[in-house]
Write a protein that holds these residues in place. Sequence first.
Motif, PDB file in Angstrom:
ATOM      1  N   UNK A  33       0.839  -1.211   0.000  1.00 18.85           N
ATOM      2  CA  UNK A  33       0.000   0.000   0.000  1.00 18.85           C
ATOM      3  C   UNK A  33       0.863   1.246   0.000  1.00 18.85           C
ATOM      4  N   UNK A  34       0.453   2.221  -0.811  1.00 20.59           N
ATOM      5  CA  UNK A  34       1.197   3.466  -0.980  1.00 20.59           C
ATOM      6  C   UNK A  34       0.302   4.666  -0.729  1.00 20.59           C
ATOM      7  N   UNK A  35       0.862   5.682  -0.099  1.00 23.77           N
ATOM      8  CA  UNK A  35       0.188   6.979  -0.019  1.00 23.77           C
ATOM      9  C   UNK A  35       0.484   7.707  -1.320  1.00 23.77           C
ATOM     10  N   UNK A  36      -0.554   8.149  -1.980  1.00 27.56           N
ATOM     11  CA  UNK A  36      -0.412   8.840  -3.250  1.00 27.56           C
ATOM     12  C   UNK A  36      -1.173  10.157  -3.181  1.00 27.56           C
ATOM     13  N   UNK A  38      -0.854  14.662  -4.557  1.00 24.61           N
ATOM     14  CA  UNK A  38      -0.223  15.732  -5.319  1.00 24.61           C
ATOM     15  C   UNK A  38       1.269  15.882  -4.997  1.00 24.61           C
ATOM     16  N   UNK A  39       1.624  15.806  -3.732  1.00 29.69           N
ATOM     17  CA  UNK A  39       3.022  15.995  -3.336  1.00 29.69           C
ATOM     18  C   UNK A  39       3.846  14.719  -3.409  1.00 29.69           C
ATOM     19  N   UNK A  40       3.212  13.567  -3.520  1.00 25.13           N
ATOM     20  CA  UNK A  40       3.942  12.301  -3.467  1.00 25.13           C
ATOM     21  C   UNK A  40       4.213  11.705  -4.841  1.00 25.13           C
ATOM     22  N   UNK A  41       3.412  11.999  -5.821  1.00 24.22           N
ATOM     23  CA  UNK A  41       3.634  11.430  -7.136  1.00 24.22           C
ATOM     24  C   UNK A  41       3.190   9.980  -7.205  1.00 24.22           C
ATOM     25  N   UNK A  42       3.772   9.258  -8.177  1.00 22.10           N
ATOM     26  CA  UNK A  42       3.385   7.866  -8.379  1.00 22.10           C
ATOM     27  C   UNK A  42       4.627   7.002  -8.390  1.00 22.10           C
ATOM     28  N   UNK A  43       4.748   5.953  -7.676  1.00 23.49           N
ATOM     29  CA  UNK A  43       3.723   5.280  -6.897  1.00 23.49           C
ATOM     30  C   UNK A  43       3.485   5.881  -5.529  1.00 23.49           C
ATOM     31  N   UNK A  44       4.324   6.790  -5.060  1.00 23.86           N
ATOM     32  CA  UNK A  44       4.109   7.428  -3.772  1.00 23.86           C
ATOM     33  C   UNK A  44       4.991   6.834  -2.690  1.00 23.86           C
ATOM     34  N   UNK A  45       4.560   7.018  -1.451  1.00 27.18           N
ATOM     35  CA  UNK A  45       5.293   6.482  -0.293  1.00 27.18           C
ATOM     36  C   UNK A  45       4.735   5.099   0.018  1.00 27.18           C
ATOM     37  N   UNK A  46       5.447   4.074  -0.360  1.00 28.55           N
ATOM     38  CA  UNK A  46       4.955   2.689  -0.254  1.00 28.55           C
ATOM     39  C   UNK A  46       5.550   2.009   0.981  1.00 28.55           C
ATOM     40  N   UNK A  47       5.097   2.392   2.142  1.00 27.74           N
ATOM     41  CA  UNK A  47       5.664   1.828   3.366  1.00 27.74           C
ATOM     42  C   UNK A  47       4.587   1.318   4.320  1.00 27.74           C
ATOM     43  N   UNK A  48       3.501   0.776   3.771  1.00 26.28           N
ATOM     44  CA  UNK A  48       2.385   0.320   4.605  1.00 26.28           C
ATOM     45  C   UNK A  48       2.018  -1.116   4.254  1.00 26.28           C
ATOM     46  N   UNK A  49       1.923  -1.943   5.275  1.00 24.20           N
ATOM     47  CA  UNK A  49       1.616  -3.359   5.078  1.00 24.20           C
ATOM     48  C   UNK A  49       0.129  -3.621   4.918  1.00 24.20           C
ATOM     49  N   UNK A  50      -0.704  -2.785   5.517  1.00 25.64           N
ATOM     50  CA  UNK A  50      -2.151  -2.976   5.420  1.00 25.64           C
ATOM     51  C   UNK A  50      -2.809  -1.685   4.946  1.00 25.64           C
TER      52      UNK A  50
END
Length: 77
Positions: A33-36, A38-50
Amino acid sequence: MRKFGFAVMTVLAAGFGTLLDPAPARAAYDYPWCIQGRDWGYPGECSYQTYEQCMASASGRNVYCGINPRVAFDRAR
Protein backbone atom coordinates in the motif's frame (compact mmCIF):
# COMPACT_ATOMS: atom_id res chain seq x y z
CA MET A 1 48.84 21.03 5.65
CA ARG A 2 46.48 21.33 8.60
CA LYS A 3 43.56 22.24 6.30
CA PHE A 4 44.27 19.24 4.07
CA GLY A 5 44.17 16.88 7.06
CA PHE A 6 40.89 18.40 8.24
CA ALA A 7 39.40 17.99 4.75
CA VAL A 8 40.45 14.34 4.59
CA MET A 9 38.97 13.64 8.02
CA THR A 10 35.71 15.32 7.02
CA VAL A 11 35.40 13.24 3.85
CA LEU A 12 36.15 10.03 5.77
CA ALA A 13 33.58 10.87 8.44
CA ALA A 14 30.94 11.52 5.79
CA GLY A 15 31.80 8.21 4.11
CA PHE A 16 31.43 6.28 7.36
CA GLY A 17 28.15 8.07 8.04
CA THR A 18 26.66 6.76 4.82
CA LEU A 19 27.75 3.20 5.64
CA LEU A 20 25.93 3.32 8.98
CA ASP A 21 22.50 3.95 7.43
CA PRO A 22 20.15 1.54 9.28
CA ALA A 23 17.48 1.16 6.57
CA PRO A 24 18.02 -0.52 3.23
CA ALA A 25 17.22 1.67 0.25
CA ARG A 26 14.68 -0.67 -1.36
CA ALA A 27 12.63 -1.51 1.73
CA ALA A 28 10.00 1.19 1.13
CA TYR A 29 8.92 -0.30 -2.20
CA ASP A 30 8.14 -3.83 -1.05
CA TYR A 31 4.94 -3.04 0.81
CA PRO A 32 1.58 -3.36 -0.95
CA TRP A 33 0.00 0.00 0.00
CA CYS A 34 1.20 3.47 -0.98
CA ILE A 35 0.19 6.98 -0.02
CA GLN A 36 -0.41 8.84 -3.25
CA GLY A 37 -1.31 12.43 -3.89
CA ARG A 38 -0.22 15.73 -5.32
CA ASP A 39 3.02 16.00 -3.34
CA TRP A 40 3.94 12.30 -3.47
CA GLY A 41 3.63 11.43 -7.14
CA TYR A 42 3.39 7.87 -8.38
CA PRO A 43 3.72 5.28 -6.90
CA GLY A 44 4.11 7.43 -3.77
CA GLU A 45 5.29 6.48 -0.29
CA CYS A 46 4.95 2.69 -0.25
CA SER A 47 5.66 1.83 3.37
CA TYR A 48 2.38 0.32 4.61
CA GLN A 49 1.62 -3.36 5.08
CA THR A 50 -2.15 -2.98 5.42
CA TYR A 51 -4.79 -0.70 3.98
CA GLU A 52 -5.77 0.36 7.50
CA GLN A 53 -2.21 1.53 8.25
CA CYS A 54 -2.17 3.51 5.04
CA MET A 55 -5.54 5.13 5.70
CA ALA A 56 -4.55 6.04 9.25
CA SER A 57 -1.43 7.78 7.96
CA ALA A 58 -3.33 9.48 5.13
CA SER A 59 -6.01 10.85 7.44
CA GLY A 60 -6.10 14.64 7.36
CA ARG A 61 -3.26 14.98 4.82
CA ASN A 62 -5.25 15.38 1.57
CA VAL A 63 -3.79 12.16 0.13
CA TYR A 64 -5.22 8.73 -0.65
CA CYS A 65 -4.07 5.10 -0.55
CA GLY A 66 -3.39 2.99 -3.61
CA ILE A 67 -1.90 -0.37 -4.42
CA ASN A 68 1.85 -0.46 -5.01
CA PRO A 69 2.31 -1.30 -8.72
CA ARG A 70 5.58 -3.11 -7.99
CA VAL A 71 3.65 -5.56 -5.83
CA ALA A 72 0.45 -5.71 -7.88
CA PHE A 73 2.17 -6.42 -11.20
CA ASP A 74 5.05 -8.50 -9.88
CA ARG A 75 5.67 -11.79 -11.66
CA ALA A 76 4.59 -14.94 -9.87
CA ARG A 77 7.53 -16.78 -8.35
